[in-house]
Motif scaffolding. Structure first.
Motif, short mmCIF file in Angstrom:
data_model
loop_
_atom_site.label_atom_id
_atom_site.label_comp_id
_atom_site.label_asym_id
_atom_site.label_seq_id
_atom_site.Cartn_x
_atom_site.Cartn_y
_atom_site.Cartn_z
N UNK A 122 0.85 -1.19 0.00
CA UNK A 122 0.00 0.00 0.00
C UNK A 122 0.88 1.23 0.00
N UNK A 123 0.61 2.17 -0.89
CA UNK A 123 1.44 3.36 -1.03
C UNK A 123 0.66 4.62 -0.67
N UNK A 124 1.39 5.66 -0.25
CA UNK A 124 0.76 6.94 0.05
C UNK A 124 0.13 7.51 -1.22
N UNK A 125 -1.11 7.95 -1.17
CA UNK A 125 -1.79 8.40 -2.40
C UNK A 125 -1.20 9.65 -3.02
N UNK A 126 -0.42 10.43 -2.27
CA UNK A 126 0.12 11.68 -2.82
C UNK A 126 1.49 11.51 -3.46
N UNK A 127 2.01 10.32 -3.51
CA UNK A 127 3.33 10.12 -4.11
C UNK A 127 3.32 10.49 -5.59
N UNK A 128 4.46 11.05 -6.03
CA UNK A 128 4.62 11.42 -7.43
C UNK A 128 5.21 10.25 -8.23
N UNK A 129 5.25 10.42 -9.54
CA UNK A 129 5.63 9.32 -10.43
C UNK A 129 7.03 8.78 -10.14
N UNK A 130 7.99 9.67 -9.86
CA UNK A 130 9.35 9.20 -9.59
C UNK A 130 9.40 8.38 -8.31
N UNK A 131 8.62 8.78 -7.32
CA UNK A 131 8.58 8.03 -6.06
C UNK A 131 7.93 6.67 -6.26
N UNK A 132 6.85 6.64 -7.04
CA UNK A 132 6.18 5.37 -7.33
C UNK A 132 7.12 4.44 -8.07
N UNK A 133 7.86 4.98 -9.02
CA UNK A 133 8.80 4.15 -9.80
C UNK A 133 9.85 3.53 -8.88
N UNK A 134 10.30 4.29 -7.89
CA UNK A 134 11.31 3.76 -6.97
C UNK A 134 10.74 2.63 -6.12
N UNK A 135 9.52 2.80 -5.62
CA UNK A 135 8.89 1.74 -4.83
C UNK A 135 8.64 0.50 -5.69
N UNK A 136 8.28 0.74 -6.95
CA UNK A 136 8.09 -0.38 -7.89
C UNK A 136 9.40 -1.12 -8.10
N UNK A 137 10.48 -0.38 -8.24
CA UNK A 137 11.79 -0.99 -8.48
C UNK A 137 12.21 -1.88 -7.31
N UNK A 138 11.83 -1.48 -6.10
CA UNK A 138 12.22 -2.22 -4.90
C UNK A 138 11.33 -3.44 -4.69
#
Length: 542
Positions: A122-138
Motif C-alpha cells: 500500500x502506497x501513500x496516495x500523494x506520491x509522485x511518479x518518480x517516487x512510485x517508480x522507486x517503490x516499484x523498483x524495490x
C-alpha cells in the motif's frame, strides 16, 4: 530459526528476507501470541468475524452515510481475489501495489490481495511518479490497483510490466464492474503464519525508501498487544482517524484493530480539523486515531465540543507535548493515549492508557514488548540518562534486501532511531530523533530526499534541509538554500522552490520554511554540518 513451508509460488519475498543472524530477537510471551503455523490474517479478521458476529454487522462507514456490512466486505474481498487470480493470473507471493485514499474499495482490495495469497504494497496516495517508480523498483509488483482519481502519476511512472486496474471510475474494465461479474466464492489461500503479508515503506535518511516485510502473524500481533491490552476496544465502538492506510499507524487503527473485535470504522478520504470534529459527532465515533497536530488544531478551531462522544483518543507519529495533553484533558475530560510505533515494528510498542498515563511521557512497553535505553555500544544506560531506544517483541525489523538491516537491528534489538530517557518507574520520555528524519504532523520526511528535489531547480546552487520546531506541527521542513548568481532571494523565489518540490515529490514533504544563505556550514574536510543548521533552526524558532 526455521520458517514454515511457504504457500507462495513466487518466492520473491522469502528470497529477500535478511539472513537469520541479522533478525531481531522475537518473543511471544503472551498466550494470545501463540499462533498456528498456518494462518491467513484476512481469514482471521474477516471470514472468522462473519462466522462469529454475523454478516449483517456494520463494518465500513463513509462520510456520505454509505455503509458496508462485514458480509458485504467479505463478498467484495472475495470478488477482488477472483479478479486478481482469474483475470490477471496473480500467484501467491506476487506483490500488488495499492494506491488511493482511505475508502471501502481500498480496504476490500487489501483483503482481496491477502486472501489470494498475495503481498500487499500500500502506497501513500500523494506520491509522485518518480517516487512510485522507486517503490516499484524495490518491491516489483505484478499488478497495481489504483483509485481512478489517482491514475495520472501512476501512469507517468516508469513501471515496466505492471498491469494496472482502476477502481471507482466509469470504465467497463473498472475493478468495481469486474468484481460485480464474479460470484464472490473464493477459498482463501492457506498461507504460513510467517509468509510475508505486506511490504510497508519507510523513508530512509539517505532518501531511498526502506521496504519492511511483515508476516501474517505480525498483522494480528499488534492487535493482540497494543490494541488488546492498551486501547481495549469494544464491539460497539466506531473508529475513525486521519492517517493513510499506507501508514501502518493507520492500517492498525482503522482496519486491523476494529475488525479484530467486530467494531465499525469510518473511512475518511481527507478532513480538515473542523470537518474531522464534525464527522466524529455526526457518525457517533468513539475511537479517534490522529497526530498531535490535529488535536491542537481542533482545539484552536473551537470545535472540541464536537468530540463529546469519544471514548478513546490515540496519538502517534510524533511526540505529544504534555501541554497539549493537559489542554485537551481540560477541554474534553479525555486522556489522549500516546504511543511510539515504527514501520519496522508495524505499530505501537510503548504506550499507556487511563491512570497509567504520565503526561509528557510516551508510556511503558506494551505487554508483549520489551524496551531498554542503551549507549552507542549497546549497553543499557542508567535511568535518567539519555540513550538510544531499543525494542524487542513479537514483531521486528526485516528489511527487503537492504544493508541498513545491520543499522536498525543490533545484538537482537530493534534500534528505532529515537533518543529516550527511562525514569525510575519504567516510563519512557522522548528526547529527539537520533538521525536526519524530520517528523512533521506525524509524517516521516527524509531531509536528503527534499534536498535532492530542491537541488534539481536551476536557481539552487546547493541546499540543506533540517527540521525546525513548530508549535502546530511539532516540526516543519526547513531548507537553507544557496542560490545561483542572478536568482533573487525573495518571496517569489521561495514560492517557486516550494512549488517545484511539490511537483517533484509528495507535496507534504515540501519545505514550509526557506532561508537563503551565502554558504552552508561544513567541517574542515567539507562534510555538511546538519547539526549546526538544526541548532540554528531551533534558535530562530525560539
Amino acid at each position: 530459526m526455521e520458517l514454515s513451508p511457504s504457500a507462495h509460488a513466487d518466492p520473491f519475498c522469502r528470497d529477500r528476507l535478511p539472513p537469520f543472524p541479522l533478525w531481531p530477537e522475537l518473543h511471544f510471551d503472551l498466550p494470545e501470541l501463540q499462533y498456528p503455523a498456518r494462518l491467513n490474517c484476512a481469514q482471521r479478521l474477516l471470514d472468522d468475524a462473519v462466522t462469529r458476529w454475523g454478516a449483517d454487522r456494520p463494518c465500513l462507514l463513509t462520510p456520505s452515510s454509505g455503509r458496508w456490512s462485514y458480509g458485504e466486505l467479505l463478498r467484495r474481498a472475495n470478488q477482488v481475489a477472483q479478479v486478481l487470480t482469474e483475470d490477471f493470473g496473480l500467484l501467491p507471493g506476487n506483490r500488488v501495489l495499492l494506491r488511493g485514499p482511505n475508502n471501502p474499495w481500498l480496504v476490500a482490495t487489501w483483503f482481496g490481495v491477502l486472501k489470494a495469497g498475495g503481498v500487499v504494497v500500500t502506497t501513500m496516495p500523494l506520491l509522485r511518479s518518480a517516487e512510485i517508480a522507486e517503490l516499484h523498483d524495490i518491491s516489483r509488483p505484478t499488478v497495481a490497483v489504483c483509485d481512478h482519481r489517482y491514475l495520472d502519476e501512476l501512469d507517468a511512472a516508469d513501471t515496466p510490466g505492471l498491469a494496472v486496474i482502476a477502481y471507482g471510475g466509469p470504465g467497463e474494465h473498472d475493478l468495481t464492474r469486474r468484481s460485480a461479474a464474479k460470484d464472490g466464492e473464493f477459498t482463501t489461500v492457506d498461507t504460513a503464519a510467517d509468509d510475508v503479508a505486506l511490504i510497508a515503506f519507510t523513508s530512509g535518511t539517505t532518501g531511498r525508501p526502506k521496504a519492511t516485510m511483515h508476516f501474517h502473524r505480525d498483522v494480528l500481533a499488534n492487535a493482540d498487544t497494543f490494541s488488546r491490552h492498551v486501547l481495549k476496544p469494544q464491539q460497539d465502538d466506531v473508529f475513525t482517524g486521519t492517517p493513510p492506510l499506507a501508514f501502518t499507524f493507520g492500517l492498525g487503527g482503522l482496519v486491523v484493530f476494529p475488525l479484530h473485535v467486530g467494531a465499525a470504522t469510518l473511512l475518511i478520504e481527507q478532513a480538515a480539523p473542523r470537518q474531522l470534529a464534525d464527522l466524529v459527532a455526526e457518525h457517533g465515533v468513539t475511537v479517534l486515531f490522529t497526530a498531535p497536530t490535529a488535536y491542537r488544531a481542533i482545539m484552536a478551531a473551537g470545535v472540541v465540543d464536537r468530540l463529546a462522544g469519544l471514548r478513546r483518543c490515540v496519538s502517534a507519529g510524533e511526540a505529544l507535548p504534555a501541554a497539549v495533553w493537559e489542554e485537551f484533558r481540560a477541554a474534553t475530560g479525555l486522556r489522549i493515549i500516546d504511543g511510539i510505533g515504527a514501520t519496522e515494528m508495524l505499530h505501537v510498542f510503548i504506550s499507556a492508557a487511563d491512570d497509567g498515563i504520565r503526561p509528557g511521557s510516551t508510556g511503558r512497553p506494551v505487554p508483549g514488548y520489551r524496551a531498554v535505553v542503551v549507549n552507542g555500544e549497546g549497553d543499557p544506560v542508567p535511568d535518567g540518562q539519555p540513550g538510544l531506544l531499543a525494542v524487542t517483541g513479537p514483531t521486528g525489523c526485516r528489511y527487503l534486501s537492504d544493508p541498513r538491516q545491520t543499522t536498525y537491528v543490533r545484538d537482537g534489538w530493534n534500534l528505532t532511531g529515537d533518543t529516550y530517557i527511562r525514569d525510575a518507574e519504567g516510563y519512557f520520555w522522548y528526547v529527539a530523533r537520533s538521525d536526519d528524519m524530520i517528523v512533521s504532523s506525524g509524517y516521516n520526511i527524509a531531509g536528503p530526499e527534499v534536498e535532492k528535489a530542491l537541488a534539481s531547480h536551476p536557481h539552487v546552487e546547493e541546499c540543506a534541509v533540517v527540521g525546525a520546531p513548530d508549535d502546530r506541527r511539532g516540526m516543519v521542513v526547513k531548507a537553507y538554500v544557496v542560490l545561483r548568481p542572478g536568482a533573487a532571494a525573495d518571496d517569489v523565489t521561495v514560492k517557486e522552490l516550494q512549488n517545484h518540490v511539490k511537483q517533484s515529490i509528495a507535496p507534504y514533504k515540501y519545505p514550509r520554511a526557506v532561508e537563503f544563505v551565502t554558504e552552508l556550514p561544513r567541517t574542515s574536510n567539507g562534510k555538511l554540518q546538519r547539526s549546526e543548521l538544526r541548532k540554528r533552526a531551533r534558535t530562530t524558532a525560539g
